[in-house]
Design an enzyme around this catalytic site. Structure first.
Site, PDB file in Angstrom:
ATOM      1  CD  GLU A 185      44.281  33.717  55.251  1.00 23.81           C
ATOM      2  OE1 GLU A 185      44.442  33.629  56.461  1.00 23.81           O
ATOM      3  OE2 GLU A 185      45.181  33.497  54.413  1.00 23.81           O
ATOM      4  CG  ASP A 186      44.090  38.170  52.421  1.00 24.01           C
ATOM      5  OD1 ASP A 186      43.908  37.693  53.555  1.00 24.01           O
ATOM      6  OD2 ASP A 186      45.199  38.423  51.955  1.00 24.01           O
TER       7      ASP A 186
END
Ligand code: MN
Length: 718
Positions: free
Chosen positions: A76-77
């Site tokens: 995600e990041d």
């Protein structure tokens, strides 16, 4: 800060054969991906996945889950990692876990409320796929809450509220007490800092005195039990701040009035010892009535087991005591995680068939049917967040339900068929109204009748998500059926003017073709859409005949043309009994009675159809066709046929007494049907009555209700 070695140590204490190389690989991978990234606090990002993995290791979860904890933010990041990469390096199982957590995290909704509902739904779906996903999410949220002060103020509030609304109850439902307590206190601290710190301050002021008291009680209990040859672990635990505050709120207490700030816990070796200890304590100190709870015989839905009691202890102080076995204690602390067990290969498996997680299955069962996440959250909230009652089936099986549940909730829990055909209930052998709230210990028997259907009114009192969803499901189906019938009727009439038979169109398949042309899946959908008022009959007729309506015809059927006479007349609205230039008819679906609120709908070729305002069909009507109508009070002497259904005990004389009650109200009976259900020994009678107005109907129904043996009476709309 947690070091990677702490995680390794923790994992090894749970599973000495754990794959440490895999963990190392995940650690290095995560470190690489997050290199250079910082948290809001300014610390290196890697600290976060390490903390999350450590929490998971402390929950004694398997190596795969701990690895997924290390990797949970890598997809995600950062844009550099893909799920495929995770799959290639760590295998499908870990990739699936990371994917599950990533999916929950995505925030696509603007409003906090909508986002929360959507998030919650995602969590439940992920949980169904694999329980471990939700545990990773909980660990993630726990660490984010611990570091919440670094977030912007506004975000703090939203996240804290969501934690209190969803994550803490979820932890509770999964049985992980310590996470629930910590989440609650952290959220409370951010949502209401003044109240939080005031309680903290007061707790610290009385600390010395309290600690002395706690030590005293522990010694007393230990000595007492040892004199009976029971060697138990006795602990005193301060309750969490949020639960103290909740108690003050709910019971309207000042802090000083909260007696039991400490809960004492006694851990013993066997169930028999639990009860023995309870006896010994009650012999020494007087129990407070109503505070004894046996969660060993009747475990909570989250599997929690314990004996609870409150006694008047030394110095007249109230002391709350929980007694349980070490095994039960593990379940109370680790919850769902305590139910993972070793497979032969040395890997953890979760016993999926366990009846213990039936609540989760139930909630997921119908999540596909309810598409609006807010509605879904609303429905499942009660199941997830409320207290429980324990009731018995006639065979003595225990069923637990959310507090406030009724016999209908119980019936749907037993089986959808039982719920759908439920007509009455007995609690402890006595017939009761269906909206009666169940109490723990009640024995419930459901009376059913074949062919009977759910009642819309049930939605007013049922509380379980299951019952709500099933009743709504039935009503939707039923509405669709009646819309199809109405659509058919409307189309049939319109076609008759062109001397076309609808039946022939259906047979030849022409109607299906038309449906397809107008992009409806089937003729059923087409007819239902006409009935709902979403599709105009004219459009369909035009498609069938290939001709547009002539200008005259169009004019004739236009809203204004039908309405004009109505508005020209005095403001009384429709006239019942003297049909002037406005055509009207009473809707068959609800048979409205003079005096009850009504509403009209303009229908092509048939003037105005008058429905009762609370008729379900009204909800589906096109608002543009709606006209306000009223009863004309000047007209007298009109009656309408009204049907009522009466359920009664099958006793001699009931029917006669009912008939008498009706004629006492000067109402004529047009028709009576009666039948007896041999299995429930209940009689069911349908009366057609000639009624002047609503008031009269209500009066006669009240009179019938008073007749001995009558259980329930209902107005039938058709
Ligand atoms: Mn995270």
């Amino acid at each position: 800060m947690i070091r990677f070695n702490d995680i390794l140590t923790q994992v090894q204490t749970t599973d000495p054969t754990a794959d440490l190389d895999l963990l190392k690989k995940a650690y290095i991978f995560s470190a690489k991906v997050h290199a250079g990234q910082l948290r809001q606090s300014g610390e290196p990002y890697l600290g976060h996945p390490l903390e999350v993995a450590y929490i998971l290791a402390k929950l004694r979860l398997d190596t795969e889950t701990v690895c997924a904890g290390l990797l949970h933010d890598t997809v995600e990041d950062s844009l550099v990692t893909t799920l495929d990469e995770i799959g290639n390096h760590f295998g499908d199982e870990i990739a699936m876990l990371v994917d599950g957590v990533t999916k929950i995290g995505k925030m696509t909704y603007a409003s906090a409320e909508q986002r929360q509902a959507e998030n919650f739904k995602k969590i439940l779906i992920a949980t169904a796929k694999d329980m471990r996903i939700v545990l990773i999410k909980l660990a993630d949220r726990l660490h984010n809450m611990r570091t919440l002060e670094h977030m912007p103020r506004k975000k703090q509030h939203v996240i804290a509220q969501e934690t209190l609304d969803i994550y803490a109850p979820l932890a509770n439902r999964l049985g992980i007490q310590w996470i629930k307590n910590e989440l609650e206190d952290l959220a409370f601290r951010h949502l209401n800092p003044a109240a939080y710190y005031q309680i903290i301050l007061k707790l610290s002021k009385g600390r010395q005195e309290r600690e002395k008291f706690v030590e005293e009680v522990i010694q007393l209990l230990k000595n007492l039990l040892e004199s009976h040859n029971i060697f138990a672990e006795v602990k005193g635990r301060l309750k969490n701040v949020y639960s103290i505050w909740r108690k003050m709120q709910v019971q309207h207490l000042e802090f000083e009035q909260v007696m039991d700030l400490t809960a004492f816990r006694i851990l013993v070796n066997s169930v028999a010892e639990c009860y023995e200890v309870m006896g010994i304590i009650h012999n020494l100190w007087k129990p407070v009535p109503g505070r004894f709870k046996d969660y060993i015989a009747l475990p909570k839905a989250n599997m929690y087991q314990s004996l609870h009691t409150t006694v008047i202890g030394p110095g007249g102080e109230r002391v709350e005591i929980q007694i349980r076995t070490i095994e039960m204690h593990l379940v109370a602390e680790y919850g769902i995680a305590a139910h993972w067990k070793y497979k032969e290969g040395g890997k953890f498996v979760y016993d999926r068939d366990s009846e213990k997680f039936a609540w989760l299955r139930r909630m997921l069962e119908y999540q596909q049917e309810v598409s609006d996440p807010k509605e879904y959250l609303d429905i499942v909230k009660v199941d997830l967040f409320s207290d429980e009652v324990y009731v018995f089936t006639p065979l003595g099986d225990v069923i637990n339900l959310p507090a406030g549940s009724t016999p209908v909730d119980f019936a749907y829990r037993i089986h959808t068929g039982v719920g759908d055909q439920c007509i009455g209930a007995k609690i402890n052998g006595v017939i009761v109204p269906l909206k009666t709230k169940l109490k723990s210990g009640d024995r419930i028997e459901i009376l059913t009748r074949k062919g009977s259907h759910p009642n819309r009114d049930w939605l007013d009192f049922v509380v379980t998500s299951n019952a709500k969803a099933k009743i709504r499901d039935y009503l939707k189906k039923q509405e669709r059926e009646s819309s199809i019938a109405l659509g058919k009727e409307m189309l049939e009439k319109a076609l008759r003017r062109d001397k076309i038979s609808l039946a022939k169109l259906e047979k030849s398949g022409k109607l299906n073709e038309v449906a397809e042309k107008l992009s409806y899946n089937s003729e059923g959908f087409l007819l239902a859409s006409i009935g709902y008022g979403k599709l105009s009959v004219a459009t369909v007729v035009e498609e069938i005949t290939g001709e547009k309506e002539t200008a005259d015809e169009a004019k004739e059927s236009s809203l204004e043309r039908i309405l004009r006479p109505l508005s020209r007349k005095e403001k009384g609205g429709i006239r019942i009994g003297s049909v002037d230039d406005v055509m009207f008819r009473m809707a068959k679906c609800c048979n409205p009675l003079p005096g009850e609120p009504i509403v009209g709908f303009v229908t092509r070729g048939r003037g105005i159809t008058v429905h009762a305002s609370d008729c379900p069909a009204v909800l589906e009507m096109d608002n543009e066709r709606r006209v306000e109508v009223e009863w004309d009070n000047n007209v007298q002497g009109v009656t309408a046929l009204s049907k009522i259904i009466i359920y009664s005990q099958d006793q001699p004389g009931v029917l006669a007494n009912i008939s008498k009650a009706i004629s006492m109200e000067e109402v004529n009976i047009a028709e009576i049907h009666s039948a007896t259900d041999k299995s429930t020994l209940e009689a069911q009678m349908t009366f057609s009555l000639q009624i002047k107005n609503l008031e009269q109907l209500q009066k006669v129904m009240k009179a019938i209700e008073k007749v001995k043996g009558v259980i329930r009476i209902e107005r039938l709309r058709r």
